[in-house]
Design a protein around this motif. Structure first.
Motif, mmCIF file in Angstrom:
data_model
loop_
_atom_site.group_PDB
_atom_site.id
_atom_site.type_symbol
_atom_site.label_atom_id
_atom_site.label_comp_id
_atom_site.label_asym_id
_atom_site.label_seq_id
_atom_site.Cartn_x
_atom_site.Cartn_y
_atom_site.Cartn_z
ATOM 1 N N ARG A 367 -2.999 6.704 9.988
ATOM 2 C CA ARG A 367 -3.575 5.355 9.882
ATOM 3 C C ARG A 367 -4.054 5.096 8.455
ATOM 4 N N ASN A 368 -4.727 6.086 7.860
ATOM 5 C CA ASN A 368 -5.199 5.920 6.474
ATOM 6 C C ASN A 368 -4.018 5.735 5.520
ATOM 7 N N ARG A 369 -2.950 6.504 5.738
ATOM 8 C CA ARG A 369 -1.775 6.374 4.874
ATOM 9 C C ARG A 369 -1.147 4.992 5.014
ATOM 10 N N LEU A 370 -1.045 4.514 6.238
ATOM 11 C CA LEU A 370 -0.461 3.195 6.462
ATOM 12 C C LEU A 370 -1.347 2.092 5.868
ATOM 13 N N ASN A 371 -2.682 2.251 5.984
ATOM 14 C CA ASN A 371 -3.587 1.267 5.395
ATOM 15 C C ASN A 371 -3.447 1.239 3.882
ATOM 16 N N GLN A 372 -3.291 2.428 3.294
ATOM 17 C CA GLN A 372 -3.111 2.500 1.842
ATOM 18 C C GLN A 372 -1.795 1.850 1.426
ATOM 19 N N ASP A 373 -0.730 2.123 2.171
ATOM 20 C CA ASP A 373 0.555 1.474 1.884
ATOM 21 C C ASP A 373 0.452 -0.029 2.027
ATOM 22 N N LEU A 374 -0.306 -0.468 3.050
ATOM 23 C CA LEU A 374 -0.462 -1.902 3.270
ATOM 24 C C LEU A 374 -1.217 -2.548 2.103
ATOM 25 N N GLU A 375 -2.232 -1.921 1.587
ATOM 26 C CA GLU A 375 -2.985 -2.443 0.455
ATOM 27 C C GLU A 375 -2.102 -2.534 -0.793
ATOM 28 N N GLU A 376 -1.279 -1.483 -0.979
ATOM 29 C CA GLU A 376 -0.367 -1.503 -2.126
ATOM 30 C C GLU A 376 0.635 -2.655 -1.989
ATOM 31 N N MET A 377 1.173 -2.848 -0.808
ATOM 32 C CA MET A 377 2.128 -3.936 -0.600
ATOM 33 C C MET A 377 1.460 -5.294 -0.803
ATOM 34 N N GLN A 378 0.223 -5.452 -0.344
ATOM 35 C CA GLN A 378 -0.493 -6.710 -0.536
ATOM 36 C C GLN A 378 -0.758 -6.974 -2.028
ATOM 37 N N LEU A 379 -1.059 -5.880 -2.756
ATOM 38 C CA LEU A 379 -1.298 -6.025 -4.200
ATOM 39 C C LEU A 379 -0.017 -6.440 -4.912
ATOM 40 N N LEU A 381 2.463 -8.033 -3.574
ATOM 41 C CA LEU A 381 2.753 -9.413 -3.159
ATOM 42 C C LEU A 381 1.912 -10.403 -3.970
ATOM 43 N N LYS A 382 0.677 -10.083 -4.213
ATOM 44 C CA LYS A 382 -0.203 -10.953 -4.970
ATOM 45 C C LYS A 382 0.273 -11.090 -6.424
ATOM 46 N N ASN A 383 0.733 -9.966 -6.989
ATOM 47 C CA ASN A 383 1.258 -9.992 -8.355
ATOM 48 C C ASN A 383 2.506 -10.852 -8.432
ATOM 49 N N LEU A 384 3.377 -10.741 -7.434
ATOM 50 C CA LEU A 384 4.600 -11.545 -7.406
ATOM 51 C C LEU A 384 4.272 -13.027 -7.289
ATOM 52 N N GLU A 385 3.304 -13.351 -6.461
ATOM 53 C CA GLU A 385 2.910 -14.762 -6.320
ATOM 54 C C GLU A 385 2.376 -15.313 -7.650
ATOM 55 N N GLU A 386 1.608 -14.533 -8.371
ATOM 56 C CA GLU A 386 1.089 -14.966 -9.671
ATOM 57 C C GLU A 386 2.218 -15.170 -10.676
#
Length: 396
Positions: A367-379, A381-386
């Protein structure tokens, strides 16, 4: 002279009925292992009723510190001169082989009581045509030929058996004792039986028949019977064979009264007192069990009815119910097995708990690994949107 009425033909009619129906006879053999119980049974009926156990299996069986006494039943139908008898042989292998023999007699006593109770329940049924009777008519208790005295275990089990069944003490392997030692051993056993108030089966004395009374007297004087068992026939003289054992110093014949009491015991069991054994089992031992059982049930019912009493003031007082002592249906071997099962269960529970904790740890890590991967993917995604926003502003 007037013609007879015909009532004297009743014995002939009874004989025809008994011959047609046959009879049921149950013998129990009890005693320590290795005393020749199986050999005696096969010798008694001159056929291989009970196979001998493999010596390797027998020795492997009693390696445990405490071994359960098993009850083995051998059924057979024997026929002689068109008369059939349904024979039941009850064997008790394992008795007396434990390191701790306390309560080792419990399965034997329970078996006898269970057969009385089963027969009593069948007597109460509406249809009683197919009753199964496995009540023990004669119990042969085999005594080890030590030449000294009875063991405390022998005295204990004989006291308990004598109140429930026709007990017949037997000295096994009598050819291991000299005649003088055997007579002394018999005398000591009789003295102990009398001192300990052990009721053994005594053939009835029919005073109106001198020959029968003399035979019964000889049987009584011979108790406990000293016996020898042998299934093989040996040549004792040219052309003459007999069951016995051959030694370097001579031959021991099973059916020789000078060598052992086998013929007397066979006469007691099969030829002269079989009917008396059956009748005494039904009229004495079964009736004693029946009256005791029904009396106990009556008292229990009365206790339940009288559970609520009224005192002098008119108040209802509850009488404490009398709890009947539960019957022991186990022996020390079951306690050992229970402890082993509890230990095995505890070990299994600990293993499952450890496996569950490991599984829970793995899930948390995943779960911790998946949460970390999810945070990285969200980051990302945010960079791409910018970056998209910057490109759109540059085009304008």
């Amino acid at each position: 002279m007037p013609e007879p009425v015909g009532i004297t033909s009743l014995p002939d009619q009874r004989y025809k009925i008994v011959s047609k129906e046959g009879a049921t006879f149950t013998i129990m053999v009890a005693g320590e292992s290795g005393l020749g119980k199986t050999t005696f049974i096969n010798t008694l009926f001159q056929t291989s009723l009970k196979p001998h156990q493999d010596p390797t299996e027998r020795h492997n069986k009693f390696q445990s510190a405490q071994e359960t006494v098993e009850i083995g039943i051998v059924r057979a139908i024997l026929e002689e001169k068109n008369f059939k008898i349904r024979l039941n042989i009850i064997d008790t292998p394992g008795f007396g082989n434990n390191v701790n023999n306390n309560d080792s007699w419990t399965p034997i006593i329970d078996f006898i009581d269970d057969q009385h109770e089963s027969y009593m329940k069948q007597e109460r049924q509406p249809l009683r045509t197919n009753k199964k009777d496995l009540r023990v008519h004669a119990c042969l208790y085999f005594i080890r030929p030590t030449g000294h005295s009875l063991k405390p275990l022998d005295i204990e089990i004989m006291q308990r058996l004598s109140t429930r069944v026709n007990l017949i003490p037997v000295i096994a392997k009598a050819d291991t004792l000299s005649p003088a030692e055997l007579d002394t051993f018999k005398t000591r056993i009789r003295e102990i039986i009398e001192a300990q108030d052990i009721n053994i089966y005594t053939p009835p004395l029919e005073l109106d028949d001198p020959a029968s009374a003399e035979h019964a007297k000889q049987l009584i004087e011979s108790m406990p019977f000293a016996i020898i068992g042998a299934e093989e026939e040996i040549e004792i003289s040219p052309g003459k064979f007999s069951r016995g054992r051959k030694y370097p110093w001579g031959v021991v014949e099973v059916e020789n009264d000078e060598h052992c009491d086998f013929k007397k015991l066979r006469s007691l069991l099969l030829r002269t007192n079989m009917l008396d054994l059956v009748l005494s089992t039904n009229e004495i031992h079964f009736e004693n069990f029946r009256s005791t059982k029904l009396g106990a049930d009556e008292e229990e019912n009365e206790d339940e009815l009288k559970e609520e009493l009224t005192n002098e003031k008119g108040e209802v007082v509850k009488k404490p119910s009398i709890t009947k002592k539960p019957r022991r249906l186990h022996n020390p071997k079951f306690k050992e097995e229970e402890d082993q099962l509890k230990k095995f269960f505890t070990e299994q529970v600990k293993a499952e708990e450890q496996r569950f904790r490991q599984w829970e740890t793995n899930i948390i890590n995943e779960r911790n690994r998946l949460n970390q991967d999810l945070e990285e993917m969200q980051l990302k995604l945010k960079n791409l949107e910018e970056q998209i926003k910057k490109l759109q502003l540059a085009k304008r």
